[in-house]
Design an enzyme around this catalytic site. Structure first.
Site, mmCIF file in Angstrom:
data_model
loop_
_atom_site.group_PDB
_atom_site.id
_atom_site.type_symbol
_atom_site.label_atom_id
_atom_site.label_comp_id
_atom_site.label_asym_id
_atom_site.label_seq_id
_atom_site.Cartn_x
_atom_site.Cartn_y
_atom_site.Cartn_z
ATOM 1 N N CYS A 92 0.793 -1.229 0.000
ATOM 2 C CA CYS A 92 0.000 0.000 0.000
ATOM 3 C C CYS A 92 0.836 1.296 0.000
ATOM 4 O O CYS A 92 1.362 1.652 -1.037
ATOM 5 C CB CYS A 92 -0.978 -0.053 1.166
ATOM 6 S SG CYS A 92 -2.426 0.976 0.887
ATOM 7 N N ARG A 125 -12.504 6.154 -0.904
ATOM 8 C CA ARG A 125 -11.534 5.144 -0.481
ATOM 9 C C ARG A 125 -12.000 3.768 -0.952
ATOM 10 O O ARG A 125 -13.198 3.466 -0.960
ATOM 11 C CB ARG A 125 -11.387 5.143 1.041
ATOM 12 C CG ARG A 125 -10.724 6.375 1.590
ATOM 13 C CD ARG A 125 -10.302 6.173 3.029
ATOM 14 N NE ARG A 125 -9.105 5.347 3.154
ATOM 15 C CZ ARG A 125 -7.866 5.805 2.984
ATOM 16 N NH1 ARG A 125 -7.650 7.070 2.674
ATOM 17 N NH2 ARG A 125 -6.835 5.001 3.125
ATOM 18 N N HIS A 154 -3.375 -5.631 2.647
ATOM 19 C CA HIS A 154 -3.040 -5.758 4.065
ATOM 20 C C HIS A 154 -3.721 -7.034 4.554
ATOM 21 O O HIS A 154 -4.191 -7.846 3.777
ATOM 22 C CB HIS A 154 -3.636 -4.586 4.860
ATOM 23 C CG HIS A 154 -3.219 -3.240 4.418
ATOM 24 N ND1 HIS A 154 -2.014 -2.686 4.769
ATOM 25 C CD2 HIS A 154 -3.855 -2.289 3.695
ATOM 26 C CE1 HIS A 154 -1.945 -1.457 4.290
ATOM 27 N NE2 HIS A 154 -3.039 -1.190 3.623
HETATM 28 N N1 GLN Z 1 -2.306 6.874 2.148
HETATM 29 C C1 GLN Z 1 -2.381 5.997 1.049
HETATM 30 C C2 GLN Z 1 -3.758 5.952 0.428
HETATM 31 O O1 GLN Z 1 -4.713 6.328 1.047
HETATM 32 C C3 GLN Z 1 -1.961 4.607 1.472
HETATM 33 C C4 GLN Z 1 -2.967 3.951 2.370
HETATM 34 C C5 GLN Z 1 -2.466 2.678 3.010
HETATM 35 O O2 GLN Z 1 -1.279 2.427 3.091
HETATM 36 N N2 GLN Z 1 -3.380 1.879 3.517
HETATM 37 O O3 GLN Z 1 -3.892 5.528 -0.687
#
Ligand code: GLN
Length: 241
Positions: free
Chosen positions: A96, A130, A193
């Site tokens: 990520c 998101r 993750h």
């Molecule tokens: N901040 C980055 C995003 O929102 C990575 C997020 C993350 O590592 N879960 O895409």
């Protein structure tokens, strides 16, 4: 278990880039490498530390945009070292937030650009929503990969990388082209993750195998009882998005 065959795992930015269980990747790698007969040294690397001399596997996790801002200058500083290790075939897993910054850049929701080390030919721009939830990916090399994603970034692959796999359920790199992750040399970049390796121990074994071959010229895997990992996989695959 004591062994003269030692593998060194470096965890990049354990303080700022380590969310949604990513630390579990390090625990699984360490334990499985021990089960395969190696002794293991884990080095947590954080901004300002001197970069370890000897490195066999590199692991990096995800983070908030603010965490990515925090580590960026240091990441650019060690970028040449990471390029050198990657070109030599060092196995690397980045999830990520660090996956994004192993690429060319991450353009955040507020429009600023966090430049990456351009080791993976990918570009990432934050999208309007998101991308969150359980995800299942099918990969030629690793079969079914199960994880959990939570990112604003939408990542697009350039010609020098291949996807890690195709999304069966979930969003993956950008929610549009059905690809998840990126591969270059022995680097795996992914949004998964969960953490990734406890549910996908065959990927942990592949990383250990590459490290062992690089360092000792061979890898003789031991048989590991994966009943619990398999149950976790089955359970996770059935969970709602
Ligand atoms: N901040 C980055 C995003 O929102 C990575 C997020 C993350 O590592 N879960 O895409």
């Amino acid at each position: 278990m004591s062994s003269t065959r030692q593998l060194t795992i470096v965890q990049l930015y354990s303080r700022d880039m380590n969310i949604y269980g990513d630390h579990g990747n390090v625990l699984v790698l360490k334990r499985r490498a021990e089960w395969h007969g190696y002794s293991v040294k884990v080095i947590e690397y954080n901004p300002g530390d001197s970069f370890p001399e000897s490195v066999d596997i590199i692991i990096g996790g995800g983070g908030q945009d603010s965490g990515q801002d925090k580590i960026q200058a240091d990441l650019l500083k060690i970028g040449p070292k990471l390029h050198e290790l990657a070109e030599k075939g060092t196995p690397i897993l980045v999830i990520c937030g660090l996956y994004q910054l192993f690429g060319k850049y991450f353009k955040t929701q507020d429009g600023h650009i966090i430049e990456g080390i351009n080791l993976l030919d990918i570009r990432t721009t934050a999208g309007p929503e998101r991308l969150i939830g359980n995800i299942v990916v099918e990969s030629d090399q690793f079969g079914e990969i199960i994880g959990y994603e939570n990112h604003s970034g939408q990542t697009f692959l350039g010609a020098k990388v291949k996807p890690l796999g195709n999304v069966i359920r979930g969003a993956g790199n950008n929610g549009g082209d059905d690809w998840e992750g990126a591969r270059y040399k022995n680097i795996i970049g992914s949004y998964l993750h969960g953490s990734l390796l406890p549910k996908n121990p065959h990927i942990a074994d592949w990383l250990i195998e590459q490290a062992a071959i690089n360092k000792f010229g061979n890898f003789e895997p031991q048989v590991i009882d994966d009943r619990f990992a398999n149950l976790a996989r089955e359970h996770a695959a059935k969970r709602p998005r």
